[in-house]
Write an enzyme that holds these catalytic residues in place. Sequence first.
Site, short mmCIF file in Angstrom:
data_model
loop_
_atom_site.label_atom_id
_atom_site.label_comp_id
_atom_site.label_asym_id
_atom_site.label_seq_id
_atom_site.Cartn_x
_atom_site.Cartn_y
_atom_site.Cartn_z
N LYS A 1 -64.00 10.29 -51.78
CA LYS A 1 -64.35 9.12 -52.56
C LYS A 1 -64.36 7.86 -51.70
CE LYS A 1 -61.75 11.02 -56.43
NZ LYS A 1 -60.50 10.84 -57.20
N GLY A 2 -63.63 7.92 -50.60
CA GLY A 2 -63.34 6.72 -49.83
C GLY A 2 -64.52 5.86 -49.43
N GLU B 1 -69.08 7.34 -43.48
CA GLU B 1 -67.66 7.67 -43.61
C GLU B 1 -66.83 6.40 -43.71
OE1 GLU B 1 -65.29 9.35 -44.29
OE2 GLU B 1 -64.97 11.16 -43.12
N ASP B 2 -65.76 6.48 -44.46
CA ASP B 2 -64.87 5.32 -44.57
C ASP B 2 -64.05 5.13 -43.30
OD1 ASP B 2 -63.43 7.68 -45.01
OD2 ASP B 2 -62.44 6.99 -46.83
N ASP C 1 -59.58 9.13 -38.62
CA ASP C 1 -58.21 9.08 -38.13
C ASP C 1 -58.07 10.13 -37.03
OD1 ASP C 1 -55.49 8.93 -37.75
OD2 ASP C 1 -54.94 9.31 -39.83
N PHE D 1 -51.70 2.93 -41.56
CA PHE D 1 -52.36 3.43 -42.75
C PHE D 1 -52.89 2.24 -43.53
CE2 PHE D 1 -53.12 5.63 -46.71
CZ PHE D 1 -53.60 6.85 -46.25
N ASP E 1 -57.52 4.81 -50.44
CA ASP E 1 -56.41 4.92 -51.39
C ASP E 1 -55.13 5.47 -50.78
OD1 ASP E 1 -57.42 7.64 -50.97
OD2 ASP E 1 -56.17 8.20 -52.67
N ARG F 1 -57.94 1.42 -54.30
CA ARG F 1 -59.34 1.52 -53.83
C ARG F 1 -60.14 0.25 -54.13
NH1 ARG F 1 -60.41 6.95 -52.37
NH2 ARG F 1 -59.41 8.52 -53.67
P1 IMP Z 1 -59.00 12.62 -40.41
O1 IMP Z 1 -59.45 14.01 -40.73
O2 IMP Z 1 -57.57 12.58 -39.89
O3 IMP Z 1 -59.94 11.85 -39.51
O4 IMP Z 1 -58.87 11.86 -41.78
C1 IMP Z 1 -59.98 11.37 -42.41
C2 IMP Z 1 -59.76 11.16 -43.89
O5 IMP Z 1 -58.39 10.91 -44.22
C3 IMP Z 1 -60.53 9.93 -44.32
O6 IMP Z 1 -61.85 10.25 -44.71
C4 IMP Z 1 -59.67 9.38 -45.42
O7 IMP Z 1 -60.01 9.97 -46.66
C5 IMP Z 1 -58.26 9.77 -45.06
N1 IMP Z 1 -57.58 8.70 -44.30
C6 IMP Z 1 -57.30 8.68 -42.98
N2 IMP Z 1 -56.67 7.55 -42.63
C7 IMP Z 1 -56.56 6.81 -43.77
C8 IMP Z 1 -56.01 5.51 -44.07
O8 IMP Z 1 -55.48 4.77 -43.23
N3 IMP Z 1 -56.08 5.12 -45.37
C9 IMP Z 1 -56.64 5.89 -46.36
N4 IMP Z 1 -57.19 7.10 -46.13
C10 IMP Z 1 -57.14 7.55 -44.84
MG MG Z 2 -58.12 9.75 -49.26
#
Ligand code: IMP
Ligand code: MG
Length: 177
Positions: free
Chosen positions: A42-43, A98-99, A102, A151, A158, A164
């Site tokens: 949803k992000g 993509e939002d 990480d 974070f 969220d 959000r």
């Molecule tokens: P990754 O797989 O570790 O890159 O995580 C990516 C997903 O985790 C993103 O698409 C977000 O939905 C969530 N995410 C990662 N970091 C954050 C943050 O700081 N705030 C909120 N959601 C996050």
């Molecule tokens: Mg999330």
Amino acid sequence: MDDNVGRVIVGEDELRAKIAELAAQITADYAGRPPILVGVLKGAFMFMADLARAIALPVEFDFMAVSSYGSATRSSGIVRILKDLEIDLTDRDVLVVEDIVDSGLTLAYLQRNLAARAPRSVEVCALIVKEGLQRTELDLKYVGFTIPPVFVVGYGLDVGERYRNLPGLFEYVGPGA
Ligand code: IMP
Ligand code: MG
């Protein structure tokens, strides 16, 4: 807001300016071959809406929902598709919206998954990349902001489905941070 929401990481004015810049670049790069924008729910919904309105091309829209198993604030890399695309990607130019990236595990999975659908191209536009945490080599064509590994919530992002609708990005300093 409440005590769990800390300092501003990216404010509304900065978001607006950067999105205009990204959209101008995308408009120039995709002239004559408008992409399908694939929003990752949803992000990315808020970023997708603002970015798309600033792109001066007849883009199409589709959405995927994925969940990566893990705790509220850490991703595990095991990704599950909760909602798949409706548009056929064969021979299409795809731009993933993509939002936040990480660890990069979610995006690495998505890139592999989309590449297997025989698109003409797949590129990524990520609003936010966290410094120094990507565990896989990612090819990100468009990046809005690089931030420290905190974070963040707001502007689509969220914790447990909250925050959000905050209009900017804020550091989350509550339980589990
Ligand atoms: P990754 O797989 O570790 O890159 O995580 C990516 C997903 O985790 C993103 O698409 C977000 O939905 C969530 N995410 C990662 N970091 C954050 C943050 O700081 N705030 C909120 N959601 C996050
Ligand atoms: Mg999330």
